[in-house]
Design a protein around this motif. Structure first.
Motif, PDB file in Angstrom:
ATOM      1  N   VAL A 234       2.399   5.196 -11.247  1.00 13.02           N
ATOM      2  CA  VAL A 234       3.206   4.770 -10.109  1.00 13.02           C
ATOM      3  C   VAL A 234       3.885   3.437 -10.410  1.00 13.02           C
ATOM      4  O   VAL A 234       3.241   2.493 -10.885  1.00 13.02           O
ATOM      5  CB  VAL A 234       2.338   4.641  -8.838  1.00 13.02           C
ATOM      6  CG1 VAL A 234       3.180   4.121  -7.670  1.00 13.02           C
ATOM      7  CG2 VAL A 234       1.706   5.977  -8.481  1.00 13.02           C
ATOM      8  N   PHE A 235       5.182   3.378 -10.135  1.00  9.62           N
ATOM      9  CA  PHE A 235       5.945   2.137 -10.148  1.00  9.62           C
ATOM     10  C   PHE A 235       6.217   1.783  -8.685  1.00  9.62           C
ATOM     11  O   PHE A 235       7.159   2.320  -8.079  1.00  9.62           O
ATOM     12  CB  PHE A 235       7.270   2.317 -10.900  1.00  9.62           C
ATOM     13  CG  PHE A 235       7.107   2.532 -12.375  1.00  9.62           C
ATOM     14  CD1 PHE A 235       7.243   1.476 -13.268  1.00  9.62           C
ATOM     15  CD2 PHE A 235       6.815   3.798 -12.878  1.00  9.62           C
ATOM     16  CE1 PHE A 235       7.090   1.683 -14.630  1.00  9.62           C
ATOM     17  CE2 PHE A 235       6.670   4.012 -14.233  1.00  9.62           C
ATOM     18  CZ  PHE A 235       6.803   2.946 -15.126  1.00  9.62           C
ATOM     19  N   PRO A 236       5.396   0.920  -8.074  1.00 12.03           N
ATOM     20  CA  PRO A 236       5.551   0.653  -6.634  1.00 12.03           C
ATOM     21  C   PRO A 236       6.932   0.103  -6.303  1.00 12.03           C
ATOM     22  O   PRO A 236       7.464  -0.762  -7.007  1.00 12.03           O
ATOM     23  CB  PRO A 236       4.468  -0.392  -6.347  1.00 12.03           C
ATOM     24  CG  PRO A 236       3.487  -0.244  -7.465  1.00 12.03           C
ATOM     25  CD  PRO A 236       4.299   0.145  -8.654  1.00 12.03           C
ATOM     26  N   GLY A 237       7.505   0.618  -5.226  1.00 10.83           N
ATOM     27  CA  GLY A 237       8.798   0.161  -4.756  1.00 10.83           C
ATOM     28  C   GLY A 237       8.658  -0.780  -3.578  1.00 10.83           C
ATOM     29  O   GLY A 237       7.564  -1.245  -3.259  1.00 10.83           O
ATOM     30  N   PRO A 238       9.754  -1.041  -2.878  1.00 12.21           N
ATOM     31  CA  PRO A 238       9.734  -1.992  -1.749  1.00 12.21           C
ATOM     32  C   PRO A 238       8.928  -1.497  -0.556  1.00 12.21           C
ATOM     33  O   PRO A 238       8.609  -2.285   0.337  1.00 12.21           O
ATOM     34  CB  PRO A 238      11.215  -2.133  -1.396  1.00 12.21           C
ATOM     35  CG  PRO A 238      11.862  -0.880  -1.902  1.00 12.21           C
ATOM     36  CD  PRO A 238      11.109  -0.512  -3.139  1.00 12.21           C
ATOM     37  N   ASP A 239       8.622  -0.199  -0.507  1.00 14.21           N
ATOM     38  CA  ASP A 239       7.861   0.334   0.623  1.00 14.21           C
ATOM     39  C   ASP A 239       6.368   0.388   0.324  1.00 14.21           C
ATOM     40  O   ASP A 239       5.620   1.067   1.018  1.00 14.21           O
ATOM     41  CB  ASP A 239       8.367   1.728   0.990  1.00 14.21           C
ATOM     42  CG  ASP A 239       8.269   2.716  -0.173  1.00 14.21           C
ATOM     43  OD1 ASP A 239       8.065   2.243  -1.316  1.00 14.21           O
ATOM     44  OD2 ASP A 239       8.392   3.929   0.054  1.00 14.21           O
ATOM     45  N   ALA A 240       5.938  -0.317  -0.706  1.00 15.15           N
ATOM     46  CA  ALA A 240       4.517  -0.290  -1.093  1.00 15.15           C
ATOM     47  C   ALA A 240       3.956  -1.703  -1.098  1.00 15.15           C
ATOM     48  O   ALA A 240       4.670  -2.685  -1.339  1.00 15.15           O
ATOM     49  CB  ALA A 240       4.362   0.339  -2.473  1.00 15.15           C
ATOM     50  N   HIS A 241       2.679  -1.813  -0.825  1.00 11.92           N
ATOM     51  CA  HIS A 241       1.991  -3.091  -0.978  1.00 11.92           C
ATOM     52  C   HIS A 241       0.556  -2.844  -1.424  1.00 11.92           C
ATOM     53  O   HIS A 241      -0.009  -1.769  -1.205  1.00 11.92           O
ATOM     54  CB  HIS A 241       2.028  -3.914   0.316  1.00 11.92           C
ATOM     55  CG  HIS A 241       1.169  -3.363   1.411  1.00 11.92           C
ATOM     56  ND1 HIS A 241       1.635  -2.474   2.350  1.00 11.92           N
ATOM     57  CD2 HIS A 241      -0.131  -3.585   1.732  1.00 11.92           C
ATOM     58  CE1 HIS A 241       0.667  -2.163   3.200  1.00 11.92           C
ATOM     59  NE2 HIS A 241      -0.419  -2.826   2.846  1.00 11.92           N
ATOM     60  N   VAL A 242      -0.011  -3.858  -2.068  1.00 10.25           N
ATOM     61  CA  VAL A 242      -1.368  -3.782  -2.596  1.00 10.25           C
ATOM     62  C   VAL A 242      -2.299  -4.514  -1.648  1.00 10.25           C
ATOM     63  O   VAL A 242      -2.030  -5.656  -1.258  1.00 10.25           O
ATOM     64  CB  VAL A 242      -1.452  -4.398  -4.009  1.00 10.25           C
ATOM     65  CG1 VAL A 242      -2.906  -4.509  -4.453  1.00 10.25           C
ATOM     66  CG2 VAL A 242      -0.669  -3.550  -4.993  1.00 10.25           C
ATOM     67  N   ARG A 243      -3.359  -3.837  -1.263  1.00  4.56           N
ATOM     68  CA  ARG A 243      -4.392  -4.491  -0.457  1.00  4.56           C
ATOM     69  C   ARG A 243      -5.557  -4.810  -1.368  1.00  4.56           C
ATOM     70  O   ARG A 243      -6.246  -3.915  -1.854  1.00  4.56           O
ATOM     71  CB  ARG A 243      -4.838  -3.600   0.699  1.00  4.56           C
ATOM     72  CG  ARG A 243      -5.890  -4.279   1.582  1.00  4.56           C
ATOM     73  CD  ARG A 243      -5.894  -3.709   2.988  1.00  4.56           C
ATOM     74  NE  ARG A 243      -6.313  -2.328   3.031  1.00  4.56           N
ATOM     75  CZ  ARG A 243      -7.584  -1.947   3.084  1.00  4.56           C
ATOM     76  NH1 ARG A 243      -8.545  -2.855   3.072  1.00  4.56           N
ATOM     77  NH2 ARG A 243      -7.899  -0.677   3.140  1.00  4.56           N
TER      78      ARG A 243
END
Length: 287
Positions: free
Chosen positions: A50-59
Motif C-alpha cells: 500500500v502507498f497511502p494517499g491523502p485519505d489515509a492516516h496511521v494510528r
C-alpha cells in the motif's frame, strides 16, 4: 507519513469522514518507516502493498482512537510476552514460528518486544502456529484451573522413564510440595530448581514448605495442553533436608533462575533427593 510495525492504517472517505477500510501494518520497506507498507486488511485478512494517499492516516500504538474507530485492547505488551513464552517453551525459533504463522520474522519480533494489539487474524495464525488458543494468548482463563478443555476421545496413559521425568522437570519451574503439618496434610506451590539431580526450593522457617525438612515428601510438577487435550505429570518422592552449609546455600542462590514468586526474604533452602521418580503422559491412542 511514517509508521511502525503494528500500527493501524485507516483509510477514510474525505467527503464523509467515515472509515472505509482499516488494516494492520505488518511490513515496512524503508527503515525510516515511510511508505510503502505491507498491510493486512481487517476485512479480507489479505496482505497487500500500500502507498497511502491523502485519505489515509496511521494510528500509532497507544494512540487514542478517533470517532468510529475500534478501541484498543488493554494490557499492552501482554500478548507479546505470552507469545514469546509459549514459543520458547516449545523450543521454536522466531523464524520457524513466523513461517508457521505466515508472517515476517521482523513483525513477530516487534510483537514480542513492543506493546501491541495485533488483529484477530494475526492472533488466530499465531495460536495455530503455537498449538494454543487466541484466548490463551490474550490471557483469558488465567484465573481458571487447567484442564477445563475436552478430553481426548481415545486417550492413552503412558508411564514415563526416569530420564524422561528429569527432562520434563527441566532446570527450574513451579511445582507443588506435599507436607504433613499439625493441622493435617497440605500441598503448596514453590519455585524450584534442579541442581545435581536434587530438587531445591526456598522458603522461610515456620512456613508451610519448611515442614518438609526432615521428612519424606512428595513433589509434583505437571503440564496440561488445553489446545491439544494432552499433558503430563512427574512425581518425585524422597527425603527433604535443610541446606545449612553457607557455601552451598550461597551457590544455590547464585545459580537460581528467578526469585521466589511469593516475594520476601526466603533464605532457607530445602533440598529433596528423589528416591522415586515417576511420571505419566496422556496422548492420543493412535499418536
Amino acid at each position: 507519513m511514517r509508521a511502525h510495525l503494528g500500527d493501524q492504517l485507516v483509510i477514510e472517505s474525505p467527503a464523509t469522514g467515515i472509515t472505509r477500510r482499516d488494516g494492520e501494518i505488518v511490513g515496512l520497506h524503508h527503515e525510516d518507516g515511510t511508505p510503502p507498507y505491507d498491510v493486512r486488511w481487517s476485512d479480507t485478512h489479505e496482505v497487500s502493498l500500500v502507498f497511502p494517499g491523502p485519505d489515509a492516516h496511521v494510528r500509532a500504538l497507544g494512540e487514542e482512537p478517533g470517532p468510529g474507530q475500534p478501541d484498543r485492547a488493554p494490557g499492552p505488551g501482554d500478548i507479546g510476552r505470552r507469545v514469546a513464552t509459549e514459543r520458547e517453551r516449545q523450543g521454536l525459533t522466531r523464524e520457524e514460528t513466523a513461517r508457521r504463522a505466515r508472517m515476517a520474522p521482523d513483525y513477530l519480533a516487534y510483537l514480542e518486544e513492543h506493546p501491541g494489539d495485533p488483529s484477530l487474524a494475526t492472533l488466530v495464525r499465531l495460536a495455530a502456529a503455537l498449538g494454543t488458543s487466541v484466548q490463551a494468548l490474550r490471557g483469558g482463563g488465567v484465573d481458571l484451573p487447567p484442564g477445563r478443555g475436552m478430553a481426548l476421545l481415545h486417550p492413552e496413559l503412558r508411564d514415563l522413564e526416569p530420564e524422561e521425568c528429569r527432562a520434563l522437570l527441566s532446570t527450574h519451574g513451579v511445582g507443588r510440595v506435599a507436607v504433613t503439618t499439625a493441622e493435617g496434610p497440605a500441598v503448596v506451590p514453590v519455585n524450584y530448581e534442579v541442581v545435581d539431580d536434587a530438587i531445591v526450593f526456598r522458603t522461610v522457617p515456620g512456613a508451610l514448605p519448611a515442614a518438609a525438612v526432615g521428612a519424606e515428601v512428595a513433589f509434583e510438577v505437571d503440564r496440561v495442553d488445553e489446545a491439544m487435550s494432552r499433558g503430563w505429570s512427574v512425581l518425585a518422592v524422597g527425603p527433604a533436608r535443610a541446606v545449612t552449609e553457607p557455601g552451598e546455600a550461597r551457590r544455590l542462590t547464585e545459580r537460581a533462575h528467578t526469585t521466589p514468586w511469593a516475594g520476601g526474604e526466603r533464605e532457607l533452602w530445602v533440598s529433596i533427593r528423589p528416591a522415586r521418580l515417576t511420571g505419566r503422559r496422556i496422548t492420543p491412542a493412535d499418536g
